[in-house]
Design an enzyme around this catalytic site. Structure first.
Site, PDB file in Angstrom:
ATOM      1  N   TYR A 182       3.095   9.777  -0.589  1.00 18.09           N
ATOM      2  CA  TYR A 182       4.200   9.196   0.206  1.00 18.09           C
ATOM      3  C   TYR A 182       5.558   9.406  -0.477  1.00 18.09           C
ATOM      4  CZ  TYR A 182       0.376   6.512   2.445  1.00 18.09           C
ATOM      5  OH  TYR A 182      -0.786   6.120   3.067  1.00 18.09           O
ATOM      6  N   ASP A 220       0.836  -1.203   0.000  1.00 16.99           N
ATOM      7  CA  ASP A 220       0.000   0.000   0.000  1.00 16.99           C
ATOM      8  C   ASP A 220       0.870   1.253   0.000  1.00 16.99           C
ATOM      9  OD1 ASP A 220      -2.948   1.061   0.786  1.00 16.99           O
ATOM     10  OD2 ASP A 220      -1.443   2.232   1.854  1.00 16.99           O
ATOM     11  N   LYS A 263      -2.782   5.817  -4.347  1.00 15.06           N
ATOM     12  CA  LYS A 263      -3.904   6.726  -4.054  1.00 15.06           C
ATOM     13  C   LYS A 263      -3.694   8.085  -4.712  1.00 15.06           C
ATOM     14  CE  LYS A 263      -3.682   4.661   0.539  1.00 15.06           C
ATOM     15  NZ  LYS A 263      -2.281   4.509   0.938  1.00 15.06           N
ATOM     16  N   HIS A 280      -7.710   9.455  -1.753  1.00 13.14           N
ATOM     17  CA  HIS A 280      -7.026   9.474  -0.456  1.00 13.14           C
ATOM     18  C   HIS A 280      -7.832  10.178   0.638  1.00 13.14           C
ATOM     19  CE1 HIS A 280      -2.621   9.235   1.075  1.00 13.14           C
ATOM     20  NE2 HIS A 280      -3.452   9.083   2.083  1.00 13.14           N
TER      21      HIS A 280
HETATM   22  P1  NAP Z   1       0.997   1.667  11.889  1.00 15.14           P
HETATM   23  O1  NAP Z   1       1.169   0.543  10.930  1.00 15.14           O
HETATM   24  O2  NAP Z   1      -0.143   1.682  12.829  1.00 15.14           O
HETATM   25  O3  NAP Z   1       2.286   1.800  12.813  1.00 15.14           O
HETATM   26  C1  NAP Z   1       3.578   1.845  12.315  1.00 15.14           C
HETATM   27  C2  NAP Z   1       4.495   2.073  13.521  1.00 15.14           C
HETATM   28  O4  NAP Z   1       4.477   0.911  14.362  1.00 15.14           O
HETATM   29  C3  NAP Z   1       5.914   2.306  13.110  1.00 15.14           C
HETATM   30  O5  NAP Z   1       6.461   3.257  14.021  1.00 15.14           O
HETATM   31  C4  NAP Z   1       6.581   0.944  13.316  1.00 15.14           C
HETATM   32  O6  NAP Z   1       7.941   1.111  13.656  1.00 15.14           O
HETATM   33  C5  NAP Z   1       5.798   0.388  14.494  1.00 15.14           C
HETATM   34  N1  NAP Z   1       5.672  -1.077  14.469  1.00 15.14           N
HETATM   35  C6  NAP Z   1       5.328  -1.861  13.423  1.00 15.14           C
HETATM   36  N2  NAP Z   1       5.266  -3.146  13.780  1.00 15.14           N
HETATM   37  C7  NAP Z   1       5.582  -3.201  15.094  1.00 15.14           C
HETATM   38  C8  NAP Z   1       5.689  -4.251  16.019  1.00 15.14           C
HETATM   39  N3  NAP Z   1       5.451  -5.514  15.680  1.00 15.14           N
HETATM   40  N4  NAP Z   1       6.046  -3.941  17.305  1.00 15.14           N
HETATM   41  C9  NAP Z   1       6.294  -2.651  17.673  1.00 15.14           C
HETATM   42  N5  NAP Z   1       6.204  -1.613  16.823  1.00 15.14           N
HETATM   43  C10 NAP Z   1       5.846  -1.875  15.534  1.00 15.14           C
HETATM   44  O7  NAP Z   1       1.008   3.094  11.136  1.00 15.14           O
HETATM   45  P2  NAP Z   1       0.957   3.595   9.634  1.00 15.14           P
HETATM   46  O8  NAP Z   1       2.211   3.294   8.929  1.00 15.14           O
HETATM   47  O9  NAP Z   1       0.547   5.015   9.689  1.00 15.14           O
HETATM   48  O10 NAP Z   1      -0.244   2.768   8.963  1.00 15.14           O
HETATM   49  C11 NAP Z   1      -0.044   1.622   8.172  1.00 15.14           C
HETATM   50  C12 NAP Z   1      -0.233   1.922   6.706  1.00 15.14           C
HETATM   51  O11 NAP Z   1      -1.545   2.449   6.454  1.00 15.14           O
HETATM   52  C13 NAP Z   1       0.683   3.042   6.174  1.00 15.14           C
HETATM   53  O12 NAP Z   1       2.016   2.618   6.036  1.00 15.14           O
HETATM   54  C14 NAP Z   1      -0.032   3.407   4.902  1.00 15.14           C
HETATM   55  O13 NAP Z   1       0.246   2.473   3.884  1.00 15.14           O
HETATM   56  C15 NAP Z   1      -1.494   3.325   5.335  1.00 15.14           C
HETATM   57  N6  NAP Z   1      -2.035   4.647   5.740  1.00 15.14           N
HETATM   58  C16 NAP Z   1      -3.087   5.149   5.036  1.00 15.14           C
HETATM   59  C17 NAP Z   1      -3.628   6.380   5.368  1.00 15.14           C
HETATM   60  C18 NAP Z   1      -4.775   6.927   4.574  1.00 15.14           C
HETATM   61  O14 NAP Z   1      -5.175   8.081   4.816  1.00 15.14           O
HETATM   62  N7  NAP Z   1      -5.339   6.165   3.665  1.00 15.14           N
HETATM   63  C19 NAP Z   1      -3.094   7.130   6.428  1.00 15.14           C
HETATM   64  C20 NAP Z   1      -2.015   6.593   7.133  1.00 15.14           C
HETATM   65  C21 NAP Z   1      -1.508   5.343   6.801  1.00 15.14           C
HETATM   66  P3  NAP Z   1       9.154   0.567  12.727  1.00 15.14           P
HETATM   67  O15 NAP Z   1       8.859   0.929  11.301  1.00 15.14           O
HETATM   68  O16 NAP Z   1      10.332   1.278  13.302  1.00 15.14           O
HETATM   69  O17 NAP Z   1       9.195  -0.919  12.960  1.00 15.14           O
END
Ligand code: NAP
Length: 287
Positions: free
Chosen positions: A48, A43, A73, A106
């Site tokens: 990004y 994704d 997106k 988005h």
């Molecule tokens: P997330 O997946 O909730 O959290 C990522 C954070 O958690 C990073 O700091 C990562 O650190 C840490 N992490 C990951 N696995 C872990 C584990 N097993 N134990 C401890 N910490 C862990 O946040 P996100 O990246 O914002 O959301 C996921 C995806 O959703 C995004 O990458 C993006 O593709 C999508 N997204 C979409 C929107 C939208 O508006 N459509 C908005 C935001 C995000 P490290 O990387 O240092 O491991």
């Protein structure tokens, strides 16, 4: 890996890999690692600024293109029929792909109805296998549903134990729009990994808090796309398909709901103004 059948018959993995906030220069290797470990859904988004790196990883990995599921997106500045058609082609070129698996609007701001017409056309032309939206609250999703020829296949929304969105899931179920959770860990903010109830449940199943959160989502039929730049965490986040949370534990996690988004809360007028401040200020690069 379990898959889910979208309302147009397309099969989509229930778990994928998100690349938000992964810089372009490290993203290629990170995505290669993720694919190597078994992720098939990637994704990204034009905002990004790492689509090219994702494309290089897709090209150089050992998995055939048709076995991967690539999402990107169109961002707020790319709303409107013409701009979205152009944005789609730019993303496709950045990724070096002939087609996308999923293309999403988005944010529900600007001329997203014009954009939806563009997505419908791209879908009919076979350039994208599924189309959808992100961050649509129930009223906007319902309105789009009533005003579109092709109803969205996906609504990608922020969802985690502190923001469980029961009403959103109910309306998506009614409209047959598949929910997908972004920030399943609330990006680790507001003490998500330190929640005592999650820690207790993790201990009980000999799993980690991250695995419990992901399992809680997929057990409710919600696709997850966790992000990590660490191989060990990528592996950990994938290892959720060999256990099942009991109903009582699902209910305990249910009790953690604070109706609280971790970043942007578009239910608030002040937050919508913040979006437009960002749009009107070229110095800012993100929200
Ligand atoms: P997330 O997946 O909730 O959290 C990522 C954070 O958690 C990073 O700091 C990562 O650190 C840490 N992490 C990951 N696995 C872990 C584990 N097993 N134990 C401890 N910490 C862990 O946040 P996100 O990246 O914002 O959301 C996921 C995806 O959703 C995004 O990458 C993006 O593709 C999508 N997204 C979409 C929107 C939208 O508006 N459509 C908005 C935001 C995000 P490290 O990387 O240092 O491991």
């Amino acid at each position: 890996m379990k898959t889910v059948r979208l309302n147009n018959g397309v099969e989509m993995p229930m778990e994928g890999f998100g690349v938000f906030q992964i810089p372009e220069d490290s993203c290629e290797q990170v995505v290669k690692d993720a694919i190597d470990l078994g992720y098939r859904l990637i994704d990204t988004a034009s905002s990004y600024q790492n689509e090219k790196a994702v494309g290089r990883a897709v090209k150089s990995c050992d998995v055939p293109r048709e076995k991967l599921f690539i999402t990107t997106k169109a961002y707020i500045q790319q709303m409107g029929y013409e701009k979205t058609k152009q944005a789609f082609q730019e993303s496709l070129d950045n990724l070096g792909l002939q087609y996308l698996d999923l293309y999403l609007i988005h944010m529900p701001f600007g001329d997203y109805y014009g954009s939806w017409r563009a997505l419908e056309e791209l879908y009919r032309e076979g350039k994208v296998r599924a189309i959808g939206v992100c961050n649509f609250l129930p009223d906007r999703l319902l309105d789009l549903y009533y005003n579109s020829e092709i109803s969205p296949q996906i609504n990608q929304i922020e969802r985690h134990p502190h923001y469980q969105r029961k009403e959103d899931l109910e309306i998506m179920d009614e409209l047959n729009v598949q929910p997908q959770a972004w920030a399943p860990f609330a990006e680790g903010l507001k003490g998500m990994f330190d929640e005592p109830i999650l820690k207790e449940i993790a201990e009980k199943y000999k799993k980690t808090v991250a695995q419990v959160i992901l399992r809680w989502n997929v057990q409710q039929g919600v696709i997850v796309i966790p992000k990590s730049v660490h191989r060990e965490r990528m592996r950990e986040n994938l290892d959720i398909w060999n256990f099942k949370l009991e109903d009582a534990d699902m209910e305990r996690i249910g009790s953690l709901d604070k109706n609280c988004p971790s970043m942007l809360d578009t239910r608030k007028v002040s937050e919508v103004k913040r979006v437009y401040d960002y749009l009107n200020n070229p110095v800012l690069t993100s929200l």
